[in-house]
Design a protein around this motif. Structure first.
Motif, mmCIF file in Angstrom:
data_model
loop_
_atom_site.group_PDB
_atom_site.id
_atom_site.type_symbol
_atom_site.label_atom_id
_atom_site.label_comp_id
_atom_site.label_asym_id
_atom_site.label_seq_id
_atom_site.Cartn_x
_atom_site.Cartn_y
_atom_site.Cartn_z
ATOM 1 N N UNK A 1 25.907 -39.937 11.778
ATOM 2 C CA UNK A 1 25.139 -40.801 10.883
ATOM 3 C C UNK A 1 23.794 -41.154 11.517
ATOM 4 N N UNK A 2 22.743 -41.093 10.701
ATOM 5 C CA UNK A 2 21.392 -41.471 11.130
ATOM 6 C C UNK A 2 20.890 -42.575 10.215
ATOM 7 N N UNK A 3 20.312 -43.626 10.806
ATOM 8 C CA UNK A 3 19.753 -44.736 10.035
ATOM 9 C C UNK A 3 18.351 -45.040 10.548
ATOM 10 N N UNK A 4 17.407 -45.178 9.625
ATOM 11 C CA UNK A 4 16.038 -45.499 10.006
ATOM 12 C C UNK A 4 15.982 -46.906 10.590
ATOM 13 N N UNK A 5 15.453 -47.005 11.792
ATOM 14 C CA UNK A 5 15.361 -48.281 12.483
ATOM 15 C C UNK A 5 14.008 -48.944 12.288
ATOM 16 N N UNK A 6 13.683 -49.920 13.135
ATOM 17 C CA UNK A 6 12.474 -50.727 12.931
ATOM 18 C C UNK A 6 11.205 -50.044 13.432
ATOM 19 N N UNK A 7 10.083 -50.417 12.831
ATOM 20 C CA UNK A 7 8.768 -50.118 13.382
ATOM 21 C C UNK A 7 8.378 -51.339 14.201
ATOM 22 N N UNK A 8 8.248 -51.154 15.515
ATOM 23 C CA UNK A 8 8.211 -52.312 16.411
ATOM 24 C C UNK A 8 6.785 -52.790 16.695
ATOM 25 N N UNK A 9 6.023 -53.045 15.634
ATOM 26 C CA UNK A 9 4.704 -53.639 15.826
ATOM 27 C C UNK A 9 4.779 -55.163 15.812
#
Length: 483
Positions: free
Chosen positions: A31-39
């Protein structure tokens, strides 16, 4: 029914139907899940997919075995917003030559990524199996795992991408069934992610795979000039690196269906020559705050950290597991209205469950079958929670009548769902100080502050009992743990 399905059904956005889940390899469910954009610190909308897919991760581990599930959740640390934040926070050091822009970007993303990890841990989420960072998958790697530059080169060689205007763009017209996930026709497409429609595009819907960087922007050397990747290519590279060209489940928020997930599919399928990228696509619904779309302009934009550590929402801090339950009380595919009232409801429900679970010294070895069955029906958390409430009622009804099987089952289910069922941690000195403060408020007839302290302690599972000293007649307050 195939034994490989373990009775699990999931709603597939790709087909718009609920389907029996059959993994490609039951010994390695992927399973792959899009994580955060850490700006910046993750907002509460980011909390929902983290929690939803953590529950699915836990369920898959229950059905197939802890060592037979691979969960990848990426961190996006290549983004123009990150560049801007680095220039804002470290502009003086960069100008003075003390820091390079890339080093400043790393400082920004390390801080925000570390905060994200603390936030999701407080929400009760397990760590994913792998958590790749986009910057580590731009150029070819020593370990031979998939990378963005190699994928872009494959797309050009296969006739699915072209170089124009200093950019490498994906040719959407080269893929006959482009738009299958979002159900959009090619002639209805708007510009791809984060760029305007330019004359150098063959089609308005063509999207950037690689764009050139100016001297003041971060960049990597490539066959097409020093530049940086577009948004979508990173997930195609990182998913392939850890899960292969085709895997079982891809998840994320509803807002990612188009353009992000649509373009991931296009890149991955065309680069690898496969019919699908992932067999099942799952998306959690949108989140509103007190009936309104979350927006900084409306003043209702909250980070997970703010809810956990400050009193900006509802005038108090909220425990992570209360936020978790509030998110799960609404089915993951439905929109959710995140409100103080919902958090209070979740807190009261969780307190009742934990009081009942405390009637058993240890959790049952086996999970309640009805809870697993409910979750196996496309994560039907509402039905699972109904069973928890029934167990809580049964546990209280039979308390004191020997071994409490309902309480033990409830404790096992709560732990499985990511809630803390350990012994309550008590800071006796802090409680004593709070009681003393309350007595002072009561003596001053400040009933509101006295009630506030009492309610705050109760929210922490500490119940106060007021009485009178038989000798002096003065008010005496005792306490006990009531979850």
């Amino acid at each position: 029914m195939s034994d490989a399905s373990r009775g699990l059904s999931l709603y597939n956005t790709l087909t718009r139907t609920k389907e029996r889940f059959i993994p490609i390899d039951p010994l390695n469910v992927r399973m792959y899940v899009c994580g955060p954009t850490v700006y910046d610190f993750a907002h509460i909308g980011n909390a929902r997919p983290a929690i939803v897919f953590d529950v699915l991760f836990r369920l898959l581990r229950q059905l197939y075995g802890e060592n037979h599930v691979t969960y990848v959740r990426n961190i996006t640390d290549v983004d123009d917003k990150i560049n801007a934040r680095a220039l804002r926070d470290f502009g003086a050091e960069i100008e003075a030559g003390k820091l390079s822009l890339n080093d400043a970007i790393r400082k920004v993303t390390e801080k925000t990524a570390d905060q994200y990890h603390r936030d999701v841990a407080a929400l009760g989420c397990l760590e994913p199996t792998f958590e790749p960072r986009a910057t580590e998958f731009v150029a070819p790697r020593a370990d031979g795992k998939a990378d963005m530059l190699s994928l872009i080169r494959q797309l050009i060689e296969r006739g699915h991408a072209y170089v124009a205007g200093g950019e490498v763009l994906f040719d959407t017209a080269s893929m006959p069934d482009y738009g299958e996930l979002s159900k959009r026709n090619l002639d209805e497409q708007q510009a791809g992610a984060r760029i305007a429609v330019d004359e150098h595009k063959k089609n308005p819907g063509d999207f950037v795979l690689w764009k050139l960087s100016s001297p003041e922007e971060p960049g990597w050397e490539s066959p097409w000039g020093r530049g940086r990747p577009g948004w979508h290519i990173e997930c195609s590279a990182m998913s392939a690196a850890y899960l292969g060209e085709v895997f079982d489940i891809h998840g994320g928020g509803l807002d990612l269906i188009f353009p992000h997930h649509e373009n991931e599919i296009a890149q991955s399928r065309c680069a690898h020559g496969t019919k699908v990228m992932a067999n099942v696509w799952m998306h959690n619904g949108f989140l509103q705050v007190e009936g309104q779309k979350m927006s900084k302009s409306l003043g209702n934009f909250y980070s997970i950290h703010e809810l956990l550590e400050t009193e900006t929402f509802g005038g108090r801090k909220w425990p992570g597991e209360v936020l978790r339950l509030a998110m799960l009380m609404t089915h993951y595919r439905e929109p959710i209205d995140f409100s103080v009232r919902k958090l209070e409801e979740a807190e009261n429900t969780l307190r009742k469950w934990k009081r009942a679970a405390d009637l058993a010294p240890v959790a049952a070895k086996d999970l309640p079958a009805e809870v697993v069955e409910a979750l196996s029906d496309d994560l039907a958390t509402y039905a699972a929670f109904q069973r928890l409430t029934q167990l809580a009622g049964e546990a209280i009804e039979f308390s004191g009548a020997g071994e409490n099987g309902a309480a033990a089952s409830l404790k096992a289910a709560l732990a499985f769902l990511g809630f803390d069922v350990g012994a309550a941690q008590v800071d006796e000195a802090a409680i004593a100080k709070a009681i003393a403060d309350r007595l002072q408020f009561i003596a001053a007839k400040n009933w509101a502050e006295g009630d506030r302290i009492r309610d705050e302690l109760l929210s922490q599972g500490v119940q106060l009992k007021d009485g009178k000293d038989p000798a002096t007649g003065q008010r005496v307050t005792t306490w006990e743990i009531k979850r």
